[in-house]
Scaffold this active site. Structure first.
Site, PDB file in Angstrom:
ATOM      1  N   SER A  36       0.829  -1.203   0.000  1.00  0.00           N
ATOM      2  CA  SER A  36       0.000   0.000   0.000  1.00  0.00           C
ATOM      3  C   SER A  36       0.866   1.257   0.000  1.00  0.00           C
ATOM      4  O   SER A  36       0.476   2.276  -0.578  1.00  0.00           O
ATOM      5  CB  SER A  36      -0.970   0.009   1.186  1.00  0.00           C
ATOM      6  OG  SER A  36      -0.288  -0.139   2.396  1.00  0.00           O
ATOM      7  N   GLU A  37       2.044   1.203   0.638  1.00  0.00           N
ATOM      8  CA  GLU A  37       3.018   2.291   0.530  1.00  0.00           C
ATOM      9  C   GLU A  37       4.438   1.749   0.614  1.00  0.00           C
ATOM     10  O   GLU A  37       4.679   0.680   1.193  1.00  0.00           O
ATOM     11  CB  GLU A  37       2.834   3.365   1.626  1.00  0.00           C
ATOM     12  CG  GLU A  37       1.718   4.347   1.395  1.00  0.00           C
ATOM     13  CD  GLU A  37       0.474   4.004   2.173  1.00  0.00           C
ATOM     14  OE1 GLU A  37      -0.587   4.580   1.880  1.00  0.00           O
ATOM     15  OE2 GLU A  37       0.561   3.136   3.078  1.00  0.00           O
ATOM     16  N   THR A  38       5.368   2.520   0.058  1.00  0.00           N
ATOM     17  CA  THR A  38       6.801   2.284   0.153  1.00  0.00           C
ATOM     18  C   THR A  38       7.457   3.617   0.486  1.00  0.00           C
ATOM     19  O   THR A  38       7.039   4.657  -0.027  1.00  0.00           O
ATOM     20  CB  THR A  38       7.353   1.739  -1.182  1.00  0.00           C
ATOM     21  OG1 THR A  38       6.771   0.453  -1.444  1.00  0.00           O
ATOM     22  CG2 THR A  38       8.857   1.607  -1.151  1.00  0.00           C
TER      23      THR A  38
ATOM     24  N   HIS B   2       1.154   4.240   8.713  1.00  0.00           N
ATOM     25  CA  HIS B   2       2.007   3.056   8.884  1.00  0.00           C
ATOM     26  C   HIS B   2       3.380   3.233   8.237  1.00  0.00           C
ATOM     27  O   HIS B   2       4.370   2.699   8.756  1.00  0.00           O
ATOM     28  CB  HIS B   2       1.266   1.786   8.424  1.00  0.00           C
ATOM     29  CG  HIS B   2       1.610   1.263   7.081  1.00  0.00           C
ATOM     30  ND1 HIS B   2       1.065   1.756   5.915  1.00  0.00           N
ATOM     31  CD2 HIS B   2       2.441   0.250   6.707  1.00  0.00           C
ATOM     32  CE1 HIS B   2       1.553   1.067   4.887  1.00  0.00           C
ATOM     33  NE2 HIS B   2       2.377   0.149   5.336  1.00  0.00           N
TER      34      HIS B   2
END
Length: 295
Positions: free
Chosen positions: A46-48, A77
């Site tokens: 969902s994110e990096t 997160h």
């Protein structure tokens, strides 16, 4: 051929294969914007995050956050997970990290156990609570595959709100939450019809029992069909509920990701201050993999 090291962690859980996975590129110097976006799409989380030197030496890093299709001004997160990774490398200052981000400065308190091992982190959202448009209950119900009477509007209508990144928050009946399913066609239609959404519709549904909350988050237009743990939305919700309930402080426990088989536990504290309502959100973080990209 340049090599860029990364680590992955599972965030808002104390064990592997729970919570929300995150990839952290610990030294992103030399990566272009295009490469960062491509790597985020390749990792397919969902994110990096990409860690760069801070512009201000008083801070610890400039952290850029990308989801599968675009850069994010702030997210929960990714900050918790990145802080845990950097703290395990000894890059905190007496248990504190300060990250420069598009939405503002994010301060993180690192949590450790009795042996000194990093176990988690608590982040302070960079902005006070702000509001955007309200949306009709029937449109939100259609987005989530629910009936109109599943949307609870006694406390507030579905509303766009932010403490650094925008979400549409909507309370739903507890018995309806597990059955929610995003309808991509309706998401696209609503974004076309509502220019105020600026092409972004991340829908955070929650069922409340006092200070205990169950939540789900859908952002299919950004490539995240469902998110197992959304710290920034949880922080926004805490500030919203405090603003509605009254008082100066409140604490909430939020469970998310259950329907995905990735249970997550988020702890939110919100407070009233002179410039509005602010939130902190924290939780545990489990290390997973290490590797490197060759570009």
């Amino acid at each position: 051929m340049p090599r860029f090291p990364y680590e992955t962690v599972d965030v808002f859980t104390d064990r592997p294969f729970g919570g929300n996975p995150l990839a952290v590129f610990t030294d992103a110097r030399g990566l272009s914007d295009v490469q960062m976006q491509a790597l985020a799409a390749e990792m397919n989380y969902s994110e990096t995050t990409f860690v760069l030197p801070a512009d201000d030496p008083a801070n610890d890093a400039r952290v850029r956050i990308f989801h599968r299709t675009a850069e994010m001004p702030f997210a929960g997160h990714p900050n918790v997970g990145t802080a845990c990774v950097l703290a395990r490398h000894g890059r905190d200052r007496d248990g504190i990290l300060r990250f420069e981000q598009m939405a503002g400065l994010v301060e993180i308190a690192v949590e450790r156990d009795a042996t000194g091992a990093v176990t988690g982190a608590v982040i302070a959202a960079p902005q006070a609570l702000s509001f955007g448009i309200e949306l009709p209950a029937d449109e939100i119900a259609a987005c989530a595959g629910l009936a109109v009477n599943d949307i609870i509007t006694a406390a507030h209508n579905p509303v766009q709100a932010s403490v650094g990144v925008k979400f549409v928050l909507s309370q739903v009946a507890p018995e309806a939450l597990a059955g929610a399913t995003p309808d991509l066609t309706v998401f696209r239609k609503l974004v076309r019809q509502r220019s105020e959404l600026a092409g972004r519709l991340s829908l955070f549904l929650y069922a409340r029992d006092g200070q205990t909350i169950r939540a789900r988050m859908f952002a299919p237009l950004a490539g995240t069909w469902e998110d197992p743990a959304t710290g920034s939305a949880s922080a926004t919700l805490g500030a919203l509920l405090l603003s509605l309930d009254g008082g100066d402080e409140a604490a909430f426990t939020i469970t998310q990701g259950v329907e995905m088989g990735r249970p997550s536990l988020l702890k939110v504290t919100s407070r009233r201050s002179e410039d509005g309502f602010h939130s902190r959100v924290g939780g545990s973080c489990a290390p997973m993999f290490r590797g490197e990209a060759q570009l």
